[in-house]
Design an enzyme around this catalytic site. Structure first.
Site, mmCIF file in Angstrom:
data_model
loop_
_atom_site.group_PDB
_atom_site.id
_atom_site.type_symbol
_atom_site.label_atom_id
_atom_site.label_comp_id
_atom_site.label_asym_id
_atom_site.label_seq_id
_atom_site.Cartn_x
_atom_site.Cartn_y
_atom_site.Cartn_z
ATOM 1 N N TRP A 196 0.832 -1.208 0.000
ATOM 2 C CA TRP A 196 0.000 0.000 0.000
ATOM 3 C C TRP A 196 0.868 1.261 0.000
ATOM 4 O O TRP A 196 0.368 2.365 -0.200
ATOM 5 C CB TRP A 196 -1.006 -0.013 1.160
ATOM 6 C CG TRP A 196 -0.414 0.190 2.543
ATOM 7 C CD1 TRP A 196 0.484 -0.607 3.161
ATOM 8 C CD2 TRP A 196 -0.694 1.255 3.470
ATOM 9 N NE1 TRP A 196 0.785 -0.122 4.411
ATOM 10 C CE2 TRP A 196 0.073 1.011 4.640
ATOM 11 C CE3 TRP A 196 -1.526 2.375 3.439
ATOM 12 C CZ2 TRP A 196 0.037 1.858 5.751
ATOM 13 C CZ3 TRP A 196 -1.558 3.212 4.549
ATOM 14 C CH2 TRP A 196 -0.781 2.952 5.681
ATOM 15 N N ASP A 197 2.173 1.091 0.228
ATOM 16 C CA ASP A 197 3.118 2.207 0.148
ATOM 17 C C ASP A 197 2.909 3.023 -1.124
ATOM 18 O O ASP A 197 3.012 4.257 -1.117
ATOM 19 C CB ASP A 197 4.559 1.673 0.098
ATOM 20 C CG ASP A 197 4.930 0.804 1.285
ATOM 21 O OD1 ASP A 197 4.015 0.202 1.876
ATOM 22 O OD2 ASP A 197 6.127 0.711 1.589
ATOM 23 N N LYS A 224 4.042 1.642 16.021
ATOM 24 C CA LYS A 224 5.112 1.500 15.036
ATOM 25 C C LYS A 224 5.136 2.684 14.070
ATOM 26 O O LYS A 224 6.192 3.188 13.713
ATOM 27 C CB LYS A 224 4.898 0.202 14.266
ATOM 28 C CG LYS A 224 5.974 -0.143 13.246
ATOM 29 C CD LYS A 224 5.578 -1.425 12.511
ATOM 30 C CE LYS A 224 6.582 -1.791 11.421
ATOM 31 N NZ LYS A 224 6.058 -2.833 10.529
ATOM 32 N N GLN A 225 3.976 3.070 13.612
ATOM 33 C CA GLN A 225 3.895 4.171 12.643
ATOM 34 C C GLN A 225 2.520 4.804 12.772
ATOM 35 O O GLN A 225 1.636 4.247 13.396
ATOM 36 C CB GLN A 225 4.126 3.663 11.230
ATOM 37 C CG GLN A 225 2.978 2.820 10.669
ATOM 38 C CD GLN A 225 3.291 2.273 9.287
ATOM 39 O OE1 GLN A 225 3.821 1.205 9.151
ATOM 40 N NE2 GLN A 225 2.944 3.027 8.252
ATOM 41 N N GLU A 236 1.373 -1.912 12.881
ATOM 42 C CA GLU A 236 1.453 -3.380 12.893
ATOM 43 C C GLU A 236 1.948 -3.922 14.230
ATOM 44 O O GLU A 236 2.137 -5.128 14.365
ATOM 45 C CB GLU A 236 2.356 -3.858 11.746
ATOM 46 C CG GLU A 236 1.717 -3.656 10.382
ATOM 47 C CD GLU A 236 2.689 -3.896 9.230
ATOM 48 O OE1 GLU A 236 3.894 -3.650 9.419
ATOM 49 O OE2 GLU A 236 2.242 -4.304 8.149
#
Lengths: 768, 768
Positions: B359-360, B602-603, B490
């Protein structure tokens, strides 16, 4: 029911007629074991059709490299595997030079297998027309000696039926074996010596990495019409195998018989350098005694087991056969002689689950062994975990725990974790509670108060420490919570506040605290030894109890039930009965995410808690929870029906209890799950035993006394079983109208039946 | 910062001095690519020390068998892998018979690598003292031709420095290559032809299973002191390789040069039988044009790219170098010529993540390509997914969805899912929303209203259907819920009601509905074509919207923030700042369960939603959520800092924004994560671009107009960039005191700066 070829018989498992498609399933069902070694029912003469060859040695395993997609931190390096061990049963047979192979015969008739459970032997007989048109009758009988547990004995008899023939037997040993269930096609065994000495042969091999040394050995004797032919065999050795060939000419209708004595001497029990002499000494004894007397010893040994462990069922031969098969397999798998061994989910009948130890042992198997063996056997199961305590502490340290907290492995051979799905290994932490519960259960049942101060308390402290650290305080709830777990229902992963896990955590802390107090009071020296070794202070214990006394338990006021986990009621609560049959079993039909977000339950979870801690809950509460959860349960674990059977019986729902019982008692014989070719479900067999004893007969131990509330399925006339309760043997017979109780020996025993106390005088049957 | 050996330079990546320990890292950093093929900076002459050899062909992949522990239903059969392709760069060099190998030289001096980003070439030079005491100077220059994208060119020059010497060059092709990152040591390539024709050579090979045919080819020319030596090479072929050897005697101080033209002709672009003639035609053209002119073409082609894509930073050469490295690598990876290709997380610089599409692309890369290329390039990224729609529907069907619902894969090469962790593949479903958002984003930016009726609407319908089916109604909440997901963070798995996922689901349904209405109104024929093909009724759309309008969003009244998921507040909310440095990165120090139950992020997750849908939330709300979530964020994804940088800039926190920017812009050059040897983080490089353009310069598109709110880090004097906005090139310069805006061409453009509208006349700089 998915297969129906096993002949009903009270004492034997019988297959008639040869069907190549059934070979692998029968190889599982007719497996032999003696606690120290096991052997699938592979043909001695070999078979070129589909077969799953398996010879296993208890405690001999291999650390197969873990196979995963993406490595996660903390994963164990290996997945322990029970190893297929060198082949000791092989006897190549040729008739006038033609190899006997049931896959290539022109015709096979009168094929029959019998596993005689009463006497502990397995026999296969058939008449085969070979490609060269010679017809032979073969009768092969074998057993794994129960007392001399390094020894297997084979009697292989060949009778040419339509002409005289030259019969050659080539008994052999083969160290060049592979595993059915290996990750990387690795070699597991190194063979260091292949030796042949007249009628004897030896292969010394060792497992790579784990360095178990095994001497596989054999000695054969050729008989013709009952006369021993003193023949020196033709010998052939390779770097991994040795073959001895005996040849004789046999007249039509006469019989040539090969006796083969063979087995394993293992470095678990001998130093590696003495393995061969240990093997020779077994062979000397075996050949001195002879096959017939050895078989007689086998019958006597099994007779002793049945004397204590048998359950009779009158009026339903299939149920009788089913329960005996379960009891037989449990005894083939584990006899409790050796605290280094344990009970693999498939025993010696296959390789799945790696032959490793799961929480099945403590949660499902212990009651069977407590009631049908002496206390030492059950105690050895506890000692197994005590001996692994250090490794359980190391395992917890890998996951960030400190201060002697222990997390016992989900799957183990030697105390190290050897499973590699994070949602199981890292999160299915309730197994820790089963290990504590087993200590409680053992003490409750046996009345043996010495185990806790001697060993058990150390385990309880380490487990309490784990739960204390594993919980965290939720400011939002103003309660302690336990996040990110997998409960017994493995159809949920990474859930928060699994009621069962939380309840167990609380109980573990409280039980450890109670035992600490008891040991301090009654075993001061042990208390000092253990608390000093564990560096345990009263402040720490009080910290544990802050967690225990303020733990969150998800509950629905509206429904009046504890919730399996936080958020359970957000699911679509559609009962299994409304699920299309074509969608089942969901573990084969649905993707994993769909299973996870469904409300469907694999096996007892909240209800497992109600089983372990039944005295904490009213029958009304049990009924409410049973009626809420059972309809959502798909019972796709072999461990599910037994707990439900026990609880249905407790609720007086005997029809439902019987239905659950049927699903468990002939699970393998009728191959409900279409997977018996991989091996039998050994640990769930103990659950079947519980279904009768704790379910139908309602046996419990309360306040040091046996309680019963006997019921019986409509279809049965009577069932009976025996219980070794604190050294006294109690016989229980339950009929449609009357029940009988009797104790053997010299002591009287007070029991309780349907809430009423009753004194049993020795050797006097009481009927009510 | 973990390494510091790259020399600061505005236009080049420069390494000086030879360090064996840096070889693999530099092989990544100095990689070349031209969108169609890529080459790690491996030494032409070979290297016997540790190296990671990699030659890659865009779109050529292999379905490597999935490696898992326990198979779960629905797992994909394979994990797609970008393949290491046959070696085309190899030139063995011997000096008086001694092999040139930097690993065995007595001395190496003046070692230098330069990746000239402005002109698109890579040069390595050094002086080496060979074991035979001959000292040679080597200068090797190579590039992958940007326009003739099947061609690579090498100029390899050797000068003996201390004596005359016989110099042999052996240019070769080698089809016997393996993959660094393979699961099972499988062979991936079959070689069917190895051919040598005078100075040319060809290897025809095909990938197993996927059947891509590739002709790897070469032609070499030997020059001495600028004069072409017409030599017929000595030829050696094996079944997988071909070598040509050219030998010449070179006087001390004179130079022998080998030109090698080589590359791949691939069956993606030619029929298999014409590959060789395609290769010959490239060779004919290359040798006709010659190395110097080809290099000139290369410089011109890169000059055109920089003309549009460059960002200048004045006053900070390392920042300048960093941003240009990012822009350079993005352009090496994907040029948008071919809708079958996409942007792998490591581009052509390594094998990790299998070179597949994540999906980046939609979430992070699209804005860069929209702004620095023409619309066609960005549109090709959308068409890539449109072409995979059928496979996305099949993928959803495998997971039990029906009626044309689509779940795009988490990882793919050809539209099929090819990742195998259930918590990602089955649960990280928010990727579906990124694909819908890209359609919205593209339309918003380009003003191209044709894509939705032509293609996009079909994708939007299938995605809306997915969300509608994926939600279920919770009676307990009286809301729709989405259970069992993994969000962008994640470090949480299998959570319920991830706010980001739920918000995206709602938005997807609403956007699909809005687009349906728009297409019905303005493109009736398309509406009829698409709704008829999709069998879509208005009732169904209204059912979707029942879910969208009544979806549950976890929220804390007390904190006034949306919660990342149900139960988030049960965690221990200890900020990252209080975490011991020794515990970080937690993905290396902590076990997975500990990470999962921690609050560490994580992000960007909730904040990713605030980024995508920023106009839905007030700045005050952004601030609240930023202040709540950022302190819990460990930024252990390379995609994390950019979003936080943009949002910190939006909140006027330029120092923090700049800190985040630094973490992303030189992530690979300075190897923050100690893993650049595996390849560069290509997709996150687009995030770096966004940090400047959307973050510092505050560029947005609203109501069809460009908006800016320019800020500049204290350390910089000025930065500038260009934007292709709907065919008009806008130059933006941001200084400490003044900012300049300018449009090229003939059209004037209305923009908005700090909330004020402003007209830009063509070719007139406006300073404010």
């Amino acid at each position: 029911m998915n297969q129906d070829y096993i002949q009903p018989d009270a004492w034997s498992i019988i297959e008639e007629g040869f069907e190549p498609g059934r070979v692998k399933s029968s190889e599982s069902l007719f497996s032999l074991g003696n606690g120290a070694m096991g052997q699938r029912a592979n043909f001695e003469e070999g078979y070129s059709g589909p077969t799953f060859q398996g010879s296993y040695i208890a405690g001999v395993y291999y650390p197969d490299k873990t196979r995963v997609g993406w490595w996660k931190n903390g994963y164990p390096e290996y997945f322990a595997k029970v190893l297929n061990a060198p082949n000791w049963i092989g006897i190549k047979v040729t008739i006038n030079g033609e190899i006997l192979d049931l896959n290539t015969c022109k015709e096979i008739r009168d094929f029959k297998r019998e596993l005689n459970m009463k006497e502990g032997w397995y026999q296969r007989s058939f008449v085969a027309l070979l490609p060269n048109d010679i017809e032979v009758e073969v009768v092969s009988t074998r057993f794994l000696h129960l007392d001399k547990d390094e020894l297997g004995c084979i009697n292989y008899a060949v009778t040419p039926l339509n002409q005289s023939a030259e019969v050659s037997f080539t008994p052999y040993l083969d160290g060049g074996i592979t595993n059915e269930d290996s990750n990387w096609d690795d070699k597991f065994w190194d063979v260091s010596e292949v030796a042949s000495e007249e009628n004897q042969a030896f292969i010394h091999s060792r497992t790579m990495k784990t360095d178990f040394h095994v001497c596989t050995y054999m000695e054969a004797q050729l008989f013709q019409n009952g006369r021993h032919l003193q023949q020196t065999p033709e010998t052939k050795t390779t770097d991994r195998a040795v073959r001895h060939t005996y040849t004789t000419t046999v007249e039509e209708g006469e019989t040539a018989t090969l006796f083969k004595y063979a087995g394993y001497a293992v470095s678990l029990n001998h130093t590696p350098s003495t393995l061969k002499s240990a093997a020779k000494s077994v062979l000397r004894e075996a050949t001195d005694i002879g096959f017939d007397t050895l078989l007689q010893q086998q019958k006597e040994a099994w007779s002793k087991i049945w004397e204590m462990a048998d359950i009779t069922i009158d009026g339903d031969v299939k149920a009788q056969q089913g329960i005996r098969f379960n009891i037989f397999q449990l005894n083939q798998t584990y006899l409790g002689k050796d605290a280094r061994l344990n009970i693999g989910p498939k025993g010696f009948t296959g390789e799945k689950y790696g032959g490793s130890t799961y929480w099945d042992t403590e949660a499902y198997c212990l009651p069977f062994y407590m009631a049908t063996k002496n206390d030492e056997v059950a105690r050895n199961l506890l000692v197994y975990r005590y001996n692994h305590l250090e490794k359980a502490i190391e395992n917890a340290e890998k996951l960030g725990f400190t201060n002697g907290a222990a997390l016992y492995p989900m799957v183990t051979m030697n105390g190290e974790e050897s499973h590699n799905e994070w949602e199981i290994t890292f999160e299915e932490i309730h197994r820790n509670a089963a290990i504590a519960f087993a200590i409680y259960n053992y003490t409750r049942y046996t009345g043996d108060t010495s185990y806790v101060p001697e060993k058990g308390l150390e385990v309880l402290i380490a487990i309490a420490r784990f739960w204390h650290q594993r919980a965290n305080f939720s400011t939002a709830k103003n309660k302690y919570v336990i996040l990110g777990v997998t409960g017994p229902n493995e159809y949920e992963n990474n859930i928060n506040n699994n009621w069962y896990t939380n309840y167990c955590a609380k109980w573990c802390i409280e039980y450890a605290t109670e035992m600490l107090e008891g040991v301090e009071q009654h075993h001061t020296k042990d208390y000092e030894r253990i608390t000093s070794k564990a560096n345990l202070s009263k402040t720490e214990v009080s910290d544990w109890n802050k967690v225990a006394s303020n733990l969150h338990f998800p509950y629905s006021e509206e429904l009046g039930v504890y919730l399996q986990q936080d958020g359970f009621l957000d699911k679509e609560l559609v009962p299994v009965s409304q699920l299309d049959e074509a969608q089942r079993p969901i573990n084969q039909k649905w993707s994993w995410d769909r299973i996870l977000r469904s409300a469907y339950i694999k096996q007892a979870d909240v209800l497992q808690g109600f089983y372990f801690f039944e005295d904490h809950f009213s029958e009304e509460a049990l009924q409410k929870h049973f009626d809420f959860y059972e309809p959502l349960t798909v019972h796709e674990s072999s461990l599910s029906p037994c707990v439900h059977s026990i609880q249905a019986a407790k609720l007086g729902r005997m029809e439902q209890a019987y239905e659950f019982y049927l699903r468990t008692s002939r699970l393998d014989l009728d191959d409900y799950n279409k997977e018996v070719d991989e091996g039998c479900h050994i640990t769930s067999m103990a659950g079947t035993w519980m279904s009768i004893v704790e379910g139908f007969a309602g046996m419990r131990v309360r306040d040091g006394k046996l309680h019963f509330s006997p019921q019986i399925p409509k279809k049965w006339k009577e069932y009976s079983f025996k219980i070794n309760f604190r050294g006294t043997i109690v016989t229980v017979k339950v009929g449609q109208e009357h029940h009988c109780f009797c104790v053997k020996g010299k002591k009287e025993l007070e029991i309780n039946v349907n809430g009423e106390a009753m004194k049993l005088s020795p050797n006097t049957e009481v009927t009510i």
